[in-house]
Motif scaffolding. Sequence first.
Motif, PDB file in Angstrom:
ATOM      1  N   ILE A 183       0.836  -1.207   0.000  1.00 16.52           N
ATOM      2  CA  ILE A 183       0.000   0.000   0.000  1.00 16.52           C
ATOM      3  C   ILE A 183       0.867   1.253   0.000  1.00 16.52           C
ATOM      4  O   ILE A 183       0.631   2.200  -0.762  1.00 16.52           O
ATOM      5  CB  ILE A 183      -0.942  -0.003   1.221  1.00 16.52           C
ATOM      6  CG1 ILE A 183      -1.917  -1.174   1.139  1.00 16.52           C
ATOM      7  CG2 ILE A 183      -1.701   1.317   1.326  1.00 16.52           C
ATOM      8  CD1 ILE A 183      -2.773  -1.353   2.383  1.00 16.52           C
ATOM      9  N   LEU A 184       1.881   1.271   0.844  1.00 15.22           N
ATOM     10  CA  LEU A 184       2.747   2.444   0.962  1.00 15.22           C
ATOM     11  C   LEU A 184       3.515   2.712  -0.330  1.00 15.22           C
ATOM     12  O   LEU A 184       3.749   3.871  -0.694  1.00 15.22           O
ATOM     13  CB  LEU A 184       3.722   2.249   2.123  1.00 15.22           C
ATOM     14  CG  LEU A 184       3.095   2.261   3.523  1.00 15.22           C
ATOM     15  CD1 LEU A 184       4.083   1.749   4.561  1.00 15.22           C
ATOM     16  CD2 LEU A 184       2.620   3.666   3.888  1.00 15.22           C
ATOM     17  N   SER A 185       3.903   1.651  -1.012  1.00  9.54           N
ATOM     18  CA  SER A 185       4.665   1.833  -2.252  1.00  9.54           C
ATOM     19  C   SER A 185       3.821   2.432  -3.368  1.00  9.54           C
ATOM     20  O   SER A 185       4.359   2.948  -4.355  1.00  9.54           O
ATOM     21  CB  SER A 185       5.251   0.494  -2.708  1.00  9.54           C
ATOM     22  OG  SER A 185       4.217  -0.419  -3.041  1.00  9.54           O
ATOM     23  N   SER A 186       2.501   2.378  -3.214  1.00  9.81           N
ATOM     24  CA  SER A 186       1.616   2.944  -4.236  1.00  9.81           C
ATOM     25  C   SER A 186       1.163   4.364  -3.897  1.00  9.81           C
ATOM     26  O   SER A 186       0.375   4.953  -4.647  1.00  9.81           O
ATOM     27  CB  SER A 186       0.389   2.045  -4.423  1.00  9.81           C
ATOM     28  OG  SER A 186      -0.393   2.007  -3.236  1.00  9.81           O
ATOM     29  N   ASP A 187       1.637   4.918  -2.776  1.00  6.94           N
ATOM     30  CA  ASP A 187       1.296   6.302  -2.426  1.00  6.94           C
ATOM     31  C   ASP A 187       1.804   7.262  -3.498  1.00  6.94           C
ATOM     32  O   ASP A 187       2.845   7.026  -4.122  1.00  6.94           O
ATOM     33  CB  ASP A 187       1.914   6.679  -1.078  1.00  6.94           C
ATOM     34  CG  ASP A 187       1.147   6.100   0.104  1.00  6.94           C
ATOM     35  OD1 ASP A 187       0.067   5.526  -0.117  1.00  6.94           O
ATOM     36  OD2 ASP A 187       1.640   6.216   1.240  1.00  6.94           O
TER      37      ASP A 187
END
Length: 273
Positions: A183-187
Amino acid sequence: MPQSAVQSPSANNTGIGTETPSSATSTPPESQFTSSVSPSKPSQKSRQQQRKRTQGLDYGSLEALFTQEQTKPSTDTSSAPPSSPWYILTTANLLAFHKEKLIGELWTYLATSLHQNRHLPKVDEANDDDVMEEEKRLLLLTARRIREACLKASTLVGFPRAINALFSLTSAIERTHPSLSAILSSDTSLRAHVGPSEKYTRGMSFFSQIYKQHTARVLAAMDATSGGDLTHFAINCIYGELLSETSLLDGLETGLLEFVCCLADGCGPQAKG
């Protein structure tokens, strides 16, 4: 010559210059060698023990210290860990003292503490979707706030240190919470949409909040020492684009982060703005 006329050096005690190294140098007792070497053994052991004691940080004591200093403790316990400034300032200190690789340990402590303090069930034991979603929300918020602290500290302690810190954080999250890592990598960027005029307006406003009555004097000094380039870079990029973004770290937290970085890095005069 009669044999009696020839005397050996030992007979007449005149054997000067005939001594061998073993006879000319007195050999200290064996006990002297033993006593001169033995103190190094406990000293080396002591150094090893000291290294073991300093390998990790006591994050619990740091958290407790900030909790004791809070004059207005929050009554909203559900959001206390993500909103507390202690780990934001700890992040700034770790980067300032070139210990950015410990950011991963900080995340692990926070994630474990969050789970234990909220009495949230483990994923494989959870039956309440709401509880799981709340834990996920708090963990994501904590990770994003640490990431933002690393970014904001980068201009004060060094860009390479921020890169190392972010890599340490990402690696730790991948190990402990792989689903959150995805999820964080898609921010997406919080700053890509900010136009030039807004950067200047935001930058000047935040710069003035930090330096207060010293604003005009500091700007004039930066102009005079850099031909205006330092002022342009500071207002538009550092303050306008980076520091004035307050959706994750508010103005007070950002100001404290600046202060801690400057003070820890030995730049006290720059911390008094």
